[in-house]
Design a protein around this motif. Structure first.
Motif, PDB file in Angstrom:
ATOM      1  N   LEU A 159       0.825  -1.204   0.000  1.00 14.83           N
ATOM      2  CA  LEU A 159       0.000   0.000   0.000  1.00 14.83           C
ATOM      3  C   LEU A 159       0.860   1.255   0.000  1.00 14.83           C
ATOM      4  O   LEU A 159       0.487   2.274  -0.606  1.00 14.83           O
ATOM      5  CB  LEU A 159      -0.936  -0.015   1.209  1.00 14.83           C
ATOM      6  N   VAL A 160       2.022   1.197   0.657  1.00 18.86           N
ATOM      7  CA  VAL A 160       2.936   2.331   0.658  1.00 18.86           C
ATOM      8  C   VAL A 160       3.418   2.627  -0.760  1.00 18.86           C
ATOM      9  O   VAL A 160       3.532   3.792  -1.173  1.00 18.86           O
ATOM     10  CB  VAL A 160       4.123   2.062   1.602  1.00 18.86           C
ATOM     11  N   LEU A 161       3.694   1.579  -1.537  1.00 17.95           N
ATOM     12  CA  LEU A 161       4.098   1.787  -2.931  1.00 17.95           C
ATOM     13  C   LEU A 161       3.010   2.518  -3.712  1.00 17.95           C
ATOM     14  O   LEU A 161       3.288   3.441  -4.481  1.00 17.95           O
ATOM     15  CB  LEU A 161       4.400   0.448  -3.601  1.00 17.95           C
ATOM     16  N   LEU A 162       1.770   2.085  -3.521  1.00 19.37           N
ATOM     17  CA  LEU A 162       0.674   2.728  -4.255  1.00 19.37           C
ATOM     18  C   LEU A 162       0.497   4.175  -3.824  1.00 19.37           C
ATOM     19  O   LEU A 162       0.260   5.063  -4.664  1.00 19.37           O
ATOM     20  CB  LEU A 162      -0.617   1.934  -4.027  1.00 19.37           C
ATOM     21  N   LEU A 163       0.627   4.455  -2.526  1.00 19.34           N
ATOM     22  CA  LEU A 163       0.451   5.828  -2.046  1.00 19.34           C
ATOM     23  C   LEU A 163       1.640   6.718  -2.396  1.00 19.34           C
ATOM     24  O   LEU A 163       1.523   7.950  -2.359  1.00 19.34           O
ATOM     25  CB  LEU A 163       0.261   5.816  -0.527  1.00 19.34           C
ATOM     26  N   SER A 164       2.770   6.123  -2.750  1.00 18.24           N
ATOM     27  CA  SER A 164       3.939   6.926  -3.117  1.00 18.24           C
ATOM     28  C   SER A 164       3.924   7.350  -4.581  1.00 18.24           C
ATOM     29  O   SER A 164       4.842   8.052  -5.020  1.00 18.24           O
ATOM     30  CB  SER A 164       5.224   6.137  -2.829  1.00 18.24           C
ATOM     31  N   ALA A 198      -1.463   9.820   5.448  1.00 14.22           N
ATOM     32  CA  ALA A 198      -1.529  11.279   5.306  1.00 14.22           C
ATOM     33  C   ALA A 198      -0.164  11.857   4.946  1.00 14.22           C
ATOM     34  O   ALA A 198      -0.075  12.792   4.126  1.00 14.22           O
ATOM     35  CB  ALA A 198      -2.043  11.883   6.613  1.00 14.22           C
ATOM     36  N   TRP A 199       0.889  11.304   5.534  1.00 14.99           N
ATOM     37  CA  TRP A 199       2.229  11.814   5.240  1.00 14.99           C
ATOM     38  C   TRP A 199       2.585  11.586   3.774  1.00 14.99           C
ATOM     39  O   TRP A 199       3.121  12.484   3.104  1.00 14.99           O
ATOM     40  CB  TRP A 199       3.232  11.142   6.157  1.00 14.99           C
ATOM     41  N   LEU A 200       2.314  10.394   3.240  1.00 17.10           N
ATOM     42  CA  LEU A 200       2.646  10.108   1.842  1.00 17.10           C
ATOM     43  C   LEU A 200       1.844  10.991   0.893  1.00 17.10           C
ATOM     44  O   LEU A 200       2.381  11.477  -0.117  1.00 17.10           O
ATOM     45  CB  LEU A 200       2.379   8.633   1.545  1.00 17.10           C
ATOM     46  N   LEU A 201       0.584  11.207   1.181  1.00 23.15           N
ATOM     47  CA  LEU A 201      -0.216  12.096   0.326  1.00 23.15           C
ATOM     48  C   LEU A 201       0.305  13.529   0.406  1.00 23.15           C
ATOM     49  O   LEU A 201       0.328  14.241  -0.614  1.00 23.15           O
ATOM     50  CB  LEU A 201      -1.686  12.022   0.740  1.00 23.15           C
ATOM     51  N   ALA A 202       0.722  13.963   1.594  1.00 23.89           N
ATOM     52  CA  ALA A 202       1.271  15.308   1.733  1.00 23.89           C
ATOM     53  C   ALA A 202       2.590  15.435   0.973  1.00 23.89           C
ATOM     54  O   ALA A 202       2.850  16.469   0.327  1.00 23.89           O
ATOM     55  CB  ALA A 202       1.470  15.638   3.212  1.00 23.89           C
ATOM     56  N   ALA A 217       2.230  -2.275   9.798  1.00 28.75           N
ATOM     57  CA  ALA A 217       1.169  -1.335   9.411  1.00 28.75           C
ATOM     58  C   ALA A 217       1.734   0.068   9.505  1.00 28.75           C
ATOM     59  O   ALA A 217       2.642   0.347  10.286  1.00 28.75           O
ATOM     60  CB  ALA A 217      -0.061  -1.484  10.299  1.00 28.75           C
ATOM     61  N   SER A 218       1.179   0.968   8.696  1.00 32.43           N
ATOM     62  CA  SER A 218       1.620   2.362   8.715  1.00 32.43           C
ATOM     63  C   SER A 218       0.600   3.280   9.372  1.00 32.43           C
ATOM     64  O   SER A 218       0.951   4.325   9.911  1.00 32.43           O
ATOM     65  CB  SER A 218       1.887   2.847   7.286  1.00 32.43           C
ATOM     66  N   ALA A 269      11.740  11.205   2.057  1.00 26.64           N
ATOM     67  CA  ALA A 269      10.448  11.353   2.732  1.00 26.64           C
ATOM     68  C   ALA A 269       9.619  10.079   2.723  1.00 26.64           C
ATOM     69  O   ALA A 269       8.715   9.934   3.565  1.00 26.64           O
ATOM     70  CB  ALA A 269       9.644  12.477   2.068  1.00 26.64           C
ATOM     71  N   THR A 270       9.884   9.146   1.804  1.00 26.10           N
ATOM     72  CA  THR A 270       9.034   7.953   1.696  1.00 26.10           C
ATOM     73  C   THR A 270       9.698   6.675   2.203  1.00 26.10           C
ATOM     74  O   THR A 270       8.992   5.761   2.654  1.00 26.10           O
ATOM     75  CB  THR A 270       8.620   7.746   0.227  1.00 26.10           C
ATOM     76  N   VAL A 271      11.022   6.579   2.132  1.00 23.96           N
ATOM     77  CA  VAL A 271      11.691   5.357   2.586  1.00 23.96           C
ATOM     78  C   VAL A 271      11.427   5.074   4.067  1.00 23.96           C
ATOM     79  O   VAL A 271      11.149   3.914   4.438  1.00 23.96           O
ATOM     80  CB  VAL A 271      13.207   5.426   2.288  1.00 23.96           C
TER      81      VAL A 271
END
Length: 550
Positions: free
Chosen positions: A453-458, A529-533, A522-523, A509-511
């Protein structure tokens, strides 16, 4: 064309006279060039010794330290599991890179005065070109031997083996690989017209095979492959024969390495003899074009115009391309920019293939982080998100083209900042779709991993970083000047940071989010919110960079 068999009696004297004249005319230039090369080699050796020697010594100490039992360490098992596939894939990739390099440069390279004055003269080609071939072969073999020796040393240290044996076997593998690369490059130059006509298809097949081998090597490290797959690759050609002694030296399974080495030596002997005969048959037009392209690339590199150097290399054998699929012209104004971007990507389908491969690598690395320790999780997280950025950069190439030539978008009813954001639509959609498909496949095969999910949000952050790089413009003069400090001038660091500021900002910011998610499972809403920002900030940065460039 003059050959030794037909023209030696008549033109031997004129050849010697022309070569003597060239040597006299270029003596001062060659002396300065040798001095410059010696300084470069000395600097590289000093830096490599200062930075690499402590790590090599530490690896040697670790290899001599008893493991406390007969069982191998996890690192040794991982290396022995992946090396039978990875080593042939690495050598095959080097050969592929050599073939592509020979299409615009090649091992038999002459300078512009020689190409435009000496080559058209009635002189023998062999005395003129053979010294270039010998120099390239010696340099390539030595560089390969040094690189292979270091790699063999590290592999032997990783499996707690004998590092002298691993170093010697690695030096052998590197030397024969370097010599084989030179031989392949000579034949590419010799058949320059064939490469000009069919090089696009040939290189597409070569890169597809290389990508497949690299994919197998990743699978061999992550999940392992049957033993017969490694044996097939080790005996599939010279790229496997060359590494069999190295694999045997570090404890791998290569029982026929002596016979494979004998086959490789015979092949190299025939290749050396064939390249010696082919060197005098290289077309004069090929020598002139390579001399001109290399001078243009050198000028672009010295002026820090990296994309201009890239386009010069690609234009050496550029063919007209037509998209395999034509999109209908849009009827709405807001679809014009996405339509142009999609059409540009269809004209370069290789970028779509590379984007798919990079997304697959990112998903595979993320899905395999459950069983890794924290340090390896950090490393794999950086690689996965870097692959995501590279995929976004492949898809954002139309924005780079518009940035290089502002006349392309002068008739569009958009300001530069707004146009940059519109260029994000197609890369974001394609990258999100590809990542979603990869996540679905990985979930069905291995189960759900929260890092996916982090990959998709990045995706927004990586697309924004790619647009920042696309609209970075020309380097300011003060960046190249730097500041003098007790540790040296800061210009190299400033230039590197200036070129990589977009992806560096996104990765920094994403790693941490991906590492935290892989470690904790889990994140949470805060990570989302951080990844979207971060994505919003990167897109805003791209808008500002495009506005400043205009």
């Amino acid at each position: 064309m003059l050959t030794d068999a037909s023209a030696r009696p008549a033109f031997h004297k004129s050849t010697l006279t022309a070569l003597d004249h060239l040597q006299q005319a270029r003596r001062a230039q060659q002396r300065e060039q040798r001095r410059g090369n010696a300084v470069v080699v000395y600097g590289v050796l000093v830096v490599a010794a200062l930075l690499g020697t402590p790590y090599l010594l530490a690896a040697a100490d670790a290899s001599q330290t008893p493991s406390g039992g007969s069982a191998q360490s996890p690192l040794a098992e991982l290396l022995l599991q992946g090396l039978p596939v990875t080593l042939p894939a690495a050598v095959a990739t080097m050969l592929c890179l050599t073939l592509r390099n020979a299409a615009w440069r090649g091992p038999v390279l002459v300078d512009r005065p020689t190409a435009f004055w000496a080559v058209p003269q009635p002189v023998l080609r062999r005395p003129l070109l053979m010294p270039r071939l010998v120099t390239s072969a010696v340099f390539s073999a030595l560089a390969g031997a040094v690189t292979g020796a270091v790699a063999g040393f590290l592999m032997a240290a990783g499996v707690n083996g004998s590092w002298p044996t691993g170093t010697a076997a690695g030096a052998w593998a590197g030397a024969v690989t370097g010599l084989g690369c030179v031989i392949c490059g000579v034949f590419v130059e010799r058949h320059d017209l064939l490469v000009a006509r069919k090089g696009r298809r040939l290189f597409a097949l070569v890169w597809a095979a290389s990508a497949g081998l690299l994919g197998l090597s990743v699978l061999s490290f992550l999940h392992g492959l049957p033993e017969w797959a490694g044996h097939v690759l080790l005996w599939s050609g010279p790229w496997g024969w060359a590494v069999q002694p190295l694999l045997a030296a570090v404890g791998g399974s290569a029982p026929g390495w002596a016979f494979a080495s004998a086959l490789l030596v015979c092949l190299l002997v025939f290749g050396v003899r064939g390249s010696g005969r082919a060197v005098e048959l290289i077309p004069a037009a090929a020598l002139r074009r390579r001399a001109l392209v290399v001078s243009q690339v050198t000028a672009s590199l010295f002026s820090m115009e990296l994309r201009q150097a890239k386009f010069t290399i690609q234009g050496a054998h550029r063919l007209r391309s037509r998209p395999a699929l034509r999109l209908p012209a849009p009827r709405r104004q807001w679809l014009v920019v996405p339509w142009r971007d999609a059409t540009g990507l269809l004209r370069a389908p290789g970028r779509l293939v590379w984007a798919v491969a990079l997304v697959a690598i990112a998903v595979a690395l993320t899905a395999s982080m459950d069983t890794l320790v924290l340090r390896l999780q950090i490393f794999c997280s950086g690689l996965a998100l870097a692959a995501m950025y590279l995929a976004a950069a492949q898809l954002a190439e139309p924005a780079r083209v518009d940035s290089d030539d502002m006349r392309r978008s002068v008739n569009l009813p958009y300001f530069s900042g707004s146009l940059a954001l519109r260029h994000a639509a197609v890369p974001a959609a394609l990258l999100a779709a590809g990542t979603g498909v990869g996540i679905a496949v990985a979930t069905l095969a291995e189960g759900w991993h929260p890092g996916l999910l982090v990959l998709l949000l990045s995706v927004p952050a990586m697309v924004g970083a790619a647009l920042v790089s696309a609209y970075r413009g020309s380097m300011p003069p003060h960046v190249a000047l730097g500041v003098e400090t007790p540790f040296g001038n800061t210009a190299p660091l400033q230039m590197t940071a200036w070129y990589l500021r977009g992806p560096l900002g996104a990765l920094l910011a994403t790693v941490p989010v991906l590492v935290f998610t892989a470690d904790r499972g889990a994140s949470g809403a805060g990570g989302t919110a951080w990844l979207l920002a971060v994505g919003a900030v990167q897109l805003l940065w791209a808008w500002y960079a495009a506005k400043q460039q205009a």
